[in-house]
Each structure stands twice: as C-alpha cells, then as structure tokens.
Scaffold this active site. Structure first.
Site, PDB file in Angstrom:
ATOM      1  N   HIS A 153      -3.771  -4.659  -0.415  1.00 28.74           N
ATOM      2  CA  HIS A 153      -3.310  -5.254   0.840  1.00 28.74           C
ATOM      3  C   HIS A 153      -3.382  -6.775   0.769  1.00 28.74           C
ATOM      4  CE1 HIS A 153      -3.122  -1.632   3.444  1.00 28.74           C
ATOM      5  NE2 HIS A 153      -4.053  -1.175   2.637  1.00 28.74           N
ATOM      6  N   GLU A 175      -2.413  -8.814   2.966  1.00 31.98           N
ATOM      7  CA  GLU A 175      -2.770  -9.313   4.300  1.00 31.98           C
ATOM      8  C   GLU A 175      -4.268  -9.216   4.583  1.00 31.98           C
ATOM      9  OE1 GLU A 175      -2.351  -4.922   5.019  1.00 31.98           O
ATOM     10  OE2 GLU A 175      -1.480  -6.425   3.682  1.00 31.98           O
ATOM     11  N   CYS A 234       0.843  -1.199   0.000  1.00 28.11           N
ATOM     12  CA  CYS A 234       0.000   0.000   0.000  1.00 28.11           C
ATOM     13  C   CYS A 234       0.884   1.257   0.000  1.00 28.11           C
ATOM     14  CB  CYS A 234      -0.974  -0.032   1.179  1.00 28.11           C
ATOM     15  SG  CYS A 234      -2.325   1.171   1.011  1.00 28.11           S
TER      16      CYS A 234
END
Length: 205
Positions: free
Chosen positions: A186, A188, A79
C-alpha cells in the site's frame, strides 16, 4: 486529474488523502461512463478477489476499466487492485480477473515459507526493484513498503515484474507493462516512500 475507481470495495479515502498530500487533483469516481475523462486511474481494493470482481461487473466498472487501459492512459492497481489486473485468482475457488496482465494469483505456500511466518503478511517489508521505471524515480534500492495480504501474483512474463519482496520466499510485489502497473503493498500507507511512488505515478505521461 486522477480518478479513484469506486466499485463499493476498497480503501478509497486513504488513497484520496495520499494523492492530495502529493499535490494531485483527484476524486473518487463511481460512474463507469466518466472514467475516460480522467488523465490517469487508480484501482484500489481490499477483501476477496471474487467479491471484488463481482462488484466490478455489477457496477459496470469492469468494461470501463478495460476501456481505460486500452486508451493508453496510466492505470495503477493497489493491493487487491493489483491482483485484479491478472488473468485469474485461486482465492476461495477460481475466479477470472481483468486479464490485463498475464499470470495468476495464488496463496502463500506455507510449505516453502519455513517457521515463523504468519499469514497474512502484515507490516513493513523490503522492496527490490527488478527494472527501471518512472514509478520508482528518486527512490534508493531496498526501501520498505507496507503490506497486508495472504495471496500474491505469479507473472508469466518476467519482463513485466517491476519489483519483488521476500516473505519466506521471493514473490512479485509490483508489476508494470506499458501503461498498466500495480503494487501489492500500500503506497498510501507507506509514508514518504509510498507518497513518492504516488507522486511519480501522477507525473507519468
């Protein structure tokens, strides 16, 4: 061992938890002098570009991250962390970045987007690979990742572009040059697909 750069800004816990899920040994690191001890490094980040660079400089992490990149070990920006890899950003003024990748960060152009597009882009979007990479191993074309951003990268070198997405118009969603890579979305927060990207990163080299 994966080091997660702690420079007082970023989504550190979520990145750490995702790495643990894929079986990686990882820890959050706030000491610049220790970065070279890691096999690979993740530079996370949320918030404003200028503030992030100020934190990197004040914490001593800027030079440490640059030194790590020169070592040839894998470095991944996520990001805002990806945006910081570039030469400069036009977010709330003009700010110099780390300069590891050629290009700049600009705001989404509302005049090109048409109606119905809100800024920031927030949610799932399709990722289109532009070249082959170990980071994308095991993933089929056109998978979805989770995005939250108002600015995007413009790369000077087309060969550095790893992937694109479309939000009103095509933009760079991932970048890779030698040992330095970055994802605007992202991983994650992108469930199984995102975890696979992180697992692939942990297996490079």
């Amino acid at each position: 061992m994966v080091g997660i750069v702690n420079y007082n800004i970023g989504n550190l816990a979520s990145v750490l938890n995702a790495l643990v899920k894929v079986g990686a040994k990882a820890q959050i690191e706030k000491e610049p002098s220790r970065l070279l001890e890691y096999d690979r490094l993740i530079l996370p980040g949320v918030g404003a570009f200028g503030d992030a660079m100020e934190h990197l400089v004040q914490s001593g992490m800027k030079e440490a991250v640059l030194e790590f990149a020169k070592s040839g070990k894998p470095l991944l920006g996520i990001c805002l962390g990806m945006q910081l890899l570039f030469e400069k950003s036009y977010e709330f003024g003009e700010h110099a970045g780390l300069g590891l990748l050629e290009g700049e960060i600009i705001p989404f152009d509302k005049t090109r987007m048409g109606e119905g597009y809100k800024i920031p882009q927030m949610g799932w979007n399709r990722f289109y690979a532009k070249k082959k990479s170990p980071l994308l191993k095991g993933l089929e074309e056109g998978f979805y990742l989770y995005y939250v951003h108002s600015f995007h990268a413009v790369a000077k070198r087309e060969e550095d572009v790893l992937g694109e997405s479309v939000y009103g118009y095509p933009f760079v969603s991932a970048i890779e040059r030698d040992n330095v890579a970055g994802f605007q979305p992202h991983p994650e927060k992108s469930h199984d697909v995102g975890l696979r990207i992180l697992k692939n990163f942990c297996e490079i080299g």
